[in-house]
Design a protein around this motif. Structure first.
Motif, PDB file in Angstrom:
ATOM      1  N   VAL A 182      14.267  59.360-107.580  1.00 28.85           N
ATOM      2  CA  VAL A 182      13.019  59.262-106.823  1.00 28.85           C
ATOM      3  C   VAL A 182      13.293  58.776-105.398  1.00 28.85           C
ATOM      4  O   VAL A 182      13.326  57.578-105.135  1.00 28.85           O
ATOM      5  CB  VAL A 182      12.020  58.308-107.534  1.00 28.85           C
ATOM      6  CG1 VAL A 182      10.656  58.360-106.873  1.00 28.85           C
ATOM      7  CG2 VAL A 182      11.934  58.638-109.000  1.00 28.85           C
ATOM      8  N   ASN A 183      13.521  59.673-104.485  1.00 31.44           N
ATOM      9  CA  ASN A 183      13.672  59.357-103.046  1.00 31.44           C
ATOM     10  C   ASN A 183      14.656  58.224-102.751  1.00 31.44           C
ATOM     11  O   ASN A 183      14.485  57.504-101.782  1.00 31.44           O
ATOM     12  CB  ASN A 183      12.317  58.950-102.437  1.00 31.44           C
ATOM     13  CG  ASN A 183      11.271  59.998-102.673  1.00 31.44           C
ATOM     14  OD1 ASN A 183      11.594  61.182-102.699  1.00 31.44           O
ATOM     15  ND2 ASN A 183      10.055  59.573-102.880  1.00 31.44           N
ATOM     16  N   ASN A 184      15.603  58.040-103.654  1.00 32.24           N
ATOM     17  CA  ASN A 184      16.577  56.966-103.459  1.00 32.24           C
ATOM     18  C   ASN A 184      15.956  55.578-103.509  1.00 32.24           C
ATOM     19  O   ASN A 184      16.587  54.593-103.157  1.00 32.24           O
ATOM     20  CB  ASN A 184      17.320  57.154-102.133  1.00 32.24           C
ATOM     21  CG  ASN A 184      18.785  56.903-102.313  1.00 32.24           C
ATOM     22  OD1 ASN A 184      19.299  57.059-103.424  1.00 32.24           O
ATOM     23  ND2 ASN A 184      19.445  56.513-101.247  1.00 32.24           N
ATOM     24  N   ILE A 185      14.687  55.507-103.910  1.00 34.59           N
ATOM     25  CA  ILE A 185      14.038  54.184-104.011  1.00 34.59           C
ATOM     26  C   ILE A 185      14.312  53.626-105.407  1.00 34.59           C
ATOM     27  O   ILE A 185      14.007  54.260-106.413  1.00 34.59           O
ATOM     28  CB  ILE A 185      12.528  54.279-103.736  1.00 34.59           C
ATOM     29  CG1 ILE A 185      12.320  54.533-102.243  1.00 34.59           C
ATOM     30  CG2 ILE A 185      11.808  53.006-104.162  1.00 34.59           C
ATOM     31  CD1 ILE A 185      10.908  54.779-101.848  1.00 34.59           C
ATOM     32  N   THR A 186      14.899  52.458-105.436  1.00 28.89           N
ATOM     33  CA  THR A 186      15.259  51.873-106.733  1.00 28.89           C
ATOM     34  C   THR A 186      14.182  50.933-107.260  1.00 28.89           C
ATOM     35  O   THR A 186      13.918  50.890-108.454  1.00 28.89           O
ATOM     36  CB  THR A 186      16.583  51.096-106.611  1.00 28.89           C
ATOM     37  OG1 THR A 186      16.492  50.268-105.458  1.00 28.89           O
ATOM     38  CG2 THR A 186      17.773  52.007-106.506  1.00 28.89           C
ATOM     39  N   VAL A 187      13.586  50.166-106.368  1.00 29.65           N
ATOM     40  CA  VAL A 187      12.586  49.185-106.813  1.00 29.65           C
ATOM     41  C   VAL A 187      11.260  49.447-106.111  1.00 29.65           C
ATOM     42  O   VAL A 187      11.210  49.556-104.892  1.00 29.65           O
ATOM     43  CB  VAL A 187      13.041  47.744-106.481  1.00 29.65           C
ATOM     44  CG1 VAL A 187      12.030  46.730-106.993  1.00 29.65           C
ATOM     45  CG2 VAL A 187      14.406  47.459-107.061  1.00 29.65           C
ATOM     46  N   GLU A 188      10.218  49.578-106.902  1.00 28.42           N
ATOM     47  CA  GLU A 188       8.867  49.689-106.336  1.00 28.42           C
ATOM     48  C   GLU A 188       8.032  48.567-106.925  1.00 28.42           C
ATOM     49  O   GLU A 188       7.778  48.545-108.129  1.00 28.42           O
ATOM     50  CB  GLU A 188       8.218  51.000-106.764  1.00 28.42           C
ATOM     51  CG  GLU A 188       8.690  52.213-106.036  1.00 28.42           C
ATOM     52  CD  GLU A 188       8.054  53.454-106.651  1.00 28.42           C
ATOM     53  OE1 GLU A 188       8.668  54.016-107.574  1.00 28.42           O
ATOM     54  OE2 GLU A 188       6.940  53.803-106.237  1.00 28.42           O
ATOM     55  N   VAL A 189       7.659  47.642-106.089  1.00 31.62           N
ATOM     56  CA  VAL A 189       6.791  46.555-106.539  1.00 31.62           C
ATOM     57  C   VAL A 189       5.401  46.886-106.008  1.00 31.62           C
ATOM     58  O   VAL A 189       5.196  46.957-104.796  1.00 31.62           O
ATOM     59  CB  VAL A 189       7.295  45.199-105.995  1.00 31.62           C
ATOM     60  CG1 VAL A 189       6.324  44.090-106.326  1.00 31.62           C
ATOM     61  CG2 VAL A 189       8.670  44.880-106.571  1.00 31.62           C
TER      62      VAL A 189
END
Lengths: 311, 248
Positions: free
Chosen positions: A6-13
Motif C-alpha cells: 500500500v503506497n509504501n506506507i507501513t503505519v497508518e494511525v
C-alpha cells in the motif's frame, strides 16, 4: 527486503483515541509512516507516548479510531498485523533466567520462523546487535546495555516491517546510548522505526519525522528538516577580542537589533539577509579582533519547551 | 502456536529452581509414603496389625498415594499458576507474548496445557512406582486408571481456576493465596454444607465428584463436571485478558 503493497506506507494511525476512566489519554491522533523512515515520538511524561505505542503494537485497543499496519487493521486481524511488528516496551520483557540464545530461539518460534530460518535469524540479529559473544550467557548476568540489545534483538528477529521502541536509551551510559542509536539507524534502513525519547539530540540523529504529543494530542508534526528550520532564528553570534562600536553594527543594512550575550560576544538580529559579510568587513577595518561568527540556532529543547509549554 | 507457548513455559519453568524443586519434593514425599504404605501392608499381611477390612494392595497403596497427591496439588497448582500471568504482569514480560502473532486464546490454552503437562510428570512418576509392584503381585489396573483419570481431571480444573485467579492480579502471592482458598472451598463444599446434603452446594463440591474415581469407578457426570469447570475457567481467563486489552 520485505515491502508494503500500500503506497509504501507501513503505519497508518487513523484518529485513535484511548479513554481511561473518562479521561482521554490519547485523543484523535493521526499520522502515517513510510517504509525506511524513523518517527520520533516526543512529549513530557504522561503525554500519551507509551499508550500510543501500545495501541500501534496491538497491546491496547483504541477506544475509537484504527491502526493499520501495511493496510491490515490491527483490531480486526491482530495476528496478521502483529507478524509485521517488532516491539520493545520501556521495561524490557526479558526472561532473565534464560540464556540469550534460548530467549531468542523462543522469540523466533513465537514469530513462526522455521528452525532453519530461526538459526539464521538468531545469528544475524546477534551480529547486528553485538551479541555474538554472549549467546550462551544467562540474561540476568548481562549489563544493562547488553540486556537492552537483547530486547532489541527479540523485536527485530523476524525482520518486521515496523519496529517500535519505547524509550530505548533510558538508563544507558553514553557509550551504550551511542551504540543503541547506531543500531536504531541501522534498523531504520529497512523497516519503519517508531520510538519515543526524552533525549532531543537522539531525535536529530535518528529521526526523519517528528510527532510531539501533549496531553494525548498531537502538538506538532513534521519532518525533521522542517523542525530544524523552525529552530533557526535569524541571528548571528559574533565574538570580538576588543571593544567595538555598537552603533556601526546597528546601522548596517538588515540589522534590527544588537545585544550583548556576554562581555566579548554579541547577538546580532537581522531580517531578510545575513549581515555577516559586512560585520567581518567592519571588524577587519577597525581591528576589533573578530574570533567568532556563526548563525545562532535554537536547540530542540527550546522548541520542545516552547511547543509543550512545559509542565 | 499453542505448542510454542507450552515449550516456552516449560523451558522457563525448568530454567529456574521451581520446576526441579517441585518435582523433587513430590518424588520424596511420594517415595516416603510409598515405602511406608508398603511396609504397613506387609505388617497387615503378616498379622502384626489386625485386619479391619479385606483390601487389595493396589487399593491400599493407591488410596494413600492418590489421596495425598490431590492435597499436594492443592498447594502446588496455586504456586505454579501464579507465575503464569501474575508474575508475568509483575515482571512486565507479558508484552513479549502479546507482541507475537498469537491469539490470546492460544496464550491462555498454551499456559494451561503447560501446567497440566508439568503436573503429568508427577502423575507419571506415581503410576510407575505403583505399577512396579506388578512384578510381585497382580495390580488392579482398572483402579489405577480410574484414579489417574480422576486426579488428572481434578488437576485440570484446579489449574484452570488458579490460572483465572492468576490473571486477576499483578501480585503473584495474592493470586496464589486467593486460588488456594477458593480451591479449598470448592473441594470441601460438601463438608461446609454437610447439614444440607442434597443441595446444589454439595453437587458443586469437587471432592464429591472425586469420590467415584477414588473407589475405581468412572462416572460420566463426574467427568463432565470437571471438564466443564476447566473449560469455563479457561474461557473466563481469555475473556479477562481480552477485557484488559480493550479497557486497560
Amino acid at each position: 527486503m520485505k515491502s508494503c503493497t500500500v503506497n509504501n506506507i507501513t503505519v497508518e494511525v487513523d484518529a485513535i483515541t484511548r479513554i481511561y476512566e473518562d479521561r482521554k489519554v490519547v485523543s484523535e491522533l493521526s499520522f502515517t509512516l513510510e517504509q525506511g523512515k524513523a518517527l520520533g515520538l516526543l512529549g513530557a511524561n504522561g503525554a500519551g507516548k507509551t499508550t500510543t505505542m501500545r495501541m500501534i503494537a496491538g497491546h491496547l485497543a483504541p477506544s475509537h479510531g484504527a491502526v493499520r499496519i501495511c493496510g491490515i487493521d490491527i483490531l480486526r486481524k491482530p495476528t496478521e498485523a502483529k507478524a509485521l511488528i517488532g516491539y520493545l516496551p520501556e521495561q524490557r520483557p526479558l526472561y532473565k533466567e534464560l540464556t540469550v540464545d534460548e530467549y531468542l530461539e523462543i522469540a523466533a518460534s513465537f514469530h513462526r520462523l522455521s528452525s532453519r530460518k530461526a538459526k539464521q535469524s538468531i545469528a544475524l540479529v546477534k551480529e547486528r546487535c553485538g551479541l555474538t559473544e554472549v549467546g550462551r550467557r544467562v540474561i540476568e548476568q548481562l549489563s544493562n546495555g547488553f540486556q537492552q540489545r537483547v530486547g532489541i534483538a527479540q523485536a527485530i528477529i523476524h525482520s518486521p516491517m515496523v519496529v517500535i521502541l519505547d524509550e530505548p536509551t533510558v538508563g544507558l551510559d553514553p557509550i551504550q546510548i551511542r551504540q543503541i542509536r547506531s543500531l536504531m539507524r541501522d534498523i531504520a534502513q529497512d523497516a519503519s522505526l517508531i520510538f519515543s525519547t526524552h533525549l532531543l539530540p537522539e531525535v536529530e540523529m535518528v529521526c526523519d519525522d517528528v510527532q510531539i504529543l501533549e496531553q494525548g494530542k498531537s502538538l506538532y508534526q513534521s519532518d525533521i528538516e522542517t523542525l530544524k528550520q523552525h529552530m533557526q532564528t535569524r541571528a548571528l553570534v559574533v565574538g570580538f577580542k576588543r571593544p567595538v562600536n555598537l552603533q556601526a553594527i546597528t546601522e548596517l543594512q538588515h540589522v534590527v537589533g544588537v545585544d550583548y550575550k556576554n562581555e566579548n560576544t554579541l547577538v546580532v538580529q537581522y531580517q531578510h539577509a545575513s549581515p555577516a559579510e559586512e560585520i567581518v568587513g567592519l571588524a577587519v577595518k577597525n581591528n576589533w579582533g573578530l574570533f567568532l561568527i556563526s548563525e545562532q540556532q535554537t536547540s530542540l529543547e527550546d522548541v520542545f519547551l516552547k511547543l509543550t509549554k512545559s509542565e | 502456536m499453542i505448542f510454542v507457548v507450552i515449550r516456552k513455559e516449560i523451558k522457563v519453568l525448568f530454567a529456574s529452581y521451581i520446576g526441579w524443586g517441585m518435582l523433587a519434593i513430590y518424588a520424596i514425599v511420594m517415595g516416603i509414603l510409598y515405602t511406608q504404605s508398603l511396609s504397613e501392608y506387609m505388617q497387615v499381611m503378616m498379622g502384626n496389625i489386625p485386619i479391619v477390612e479385606q483390601i487389595g494392595l493396589t487399593k491400599y497403596i493407591g488410596s494413600n498415594l492418590f489421596g495425598t497427591s490431590s492435597f499436594i496439588m492443592l498447594i502446588f497448582i496455586p504456586l505454579l499458576s501464579m507465575r503464569l500471568f501474575s508474575e508475568e504482569q509483575k515482571n512486565l514480560t507479558m508484552p513479549f507474548m502479546l507482541s507475537a502473532p498469537i491469539s490470546l486464546a492460544e496464550i491462555v490454552v498454551g499456559k494451561f496445557l503447560s501446567l497440566i503437562l508439568f503436573l503429568a510428570l508427577m502423575l507419571a512418576y506415581l503410576v510407575v512406582i505403583i505399577c512396579i509392584l506388578n512384578a510381585w503381585t497382580d495390580i488392579d489396573f482398572g483402579y489405577i486408571f480410574a484414579n489417574v483419570l480422576g486426579l488428572s481431571l481434578l488437576i485440570a480444573s484446579f489449574s484452570a481456576i488458579s490460572l483465572f485467579f492468576s490473571s486477576l492480579t499483578r501480585q503473584p502471592i495474592l493470586a496464589a493465596v486467593l486460588s488456594f482458598f477458593v480451591l479449598i472451598m470448592l473441594l470441601f463444599l460438601d463438608h461446609i454444607f454437610a447439614q444440607q446434603p442434597n443441595t446444589i452446594w454439595s453437587d458443586l463440591s469437587m471432592m464429591q465428584h472425586y469420590k467415584s474415581f477414588a473407589v475405581g469407578l468412572l462416572n460420566t457426570a463426574d467427568i463432565a463436571f470437571y471438564l466443564l469447570v476447566a473449560l469455563s475457567f479457561v474461557f473466563l481467563t481469555v475473556r479477562k485478558l481480552e477485557h484488559q486489552r480493550v479497557y486497560g
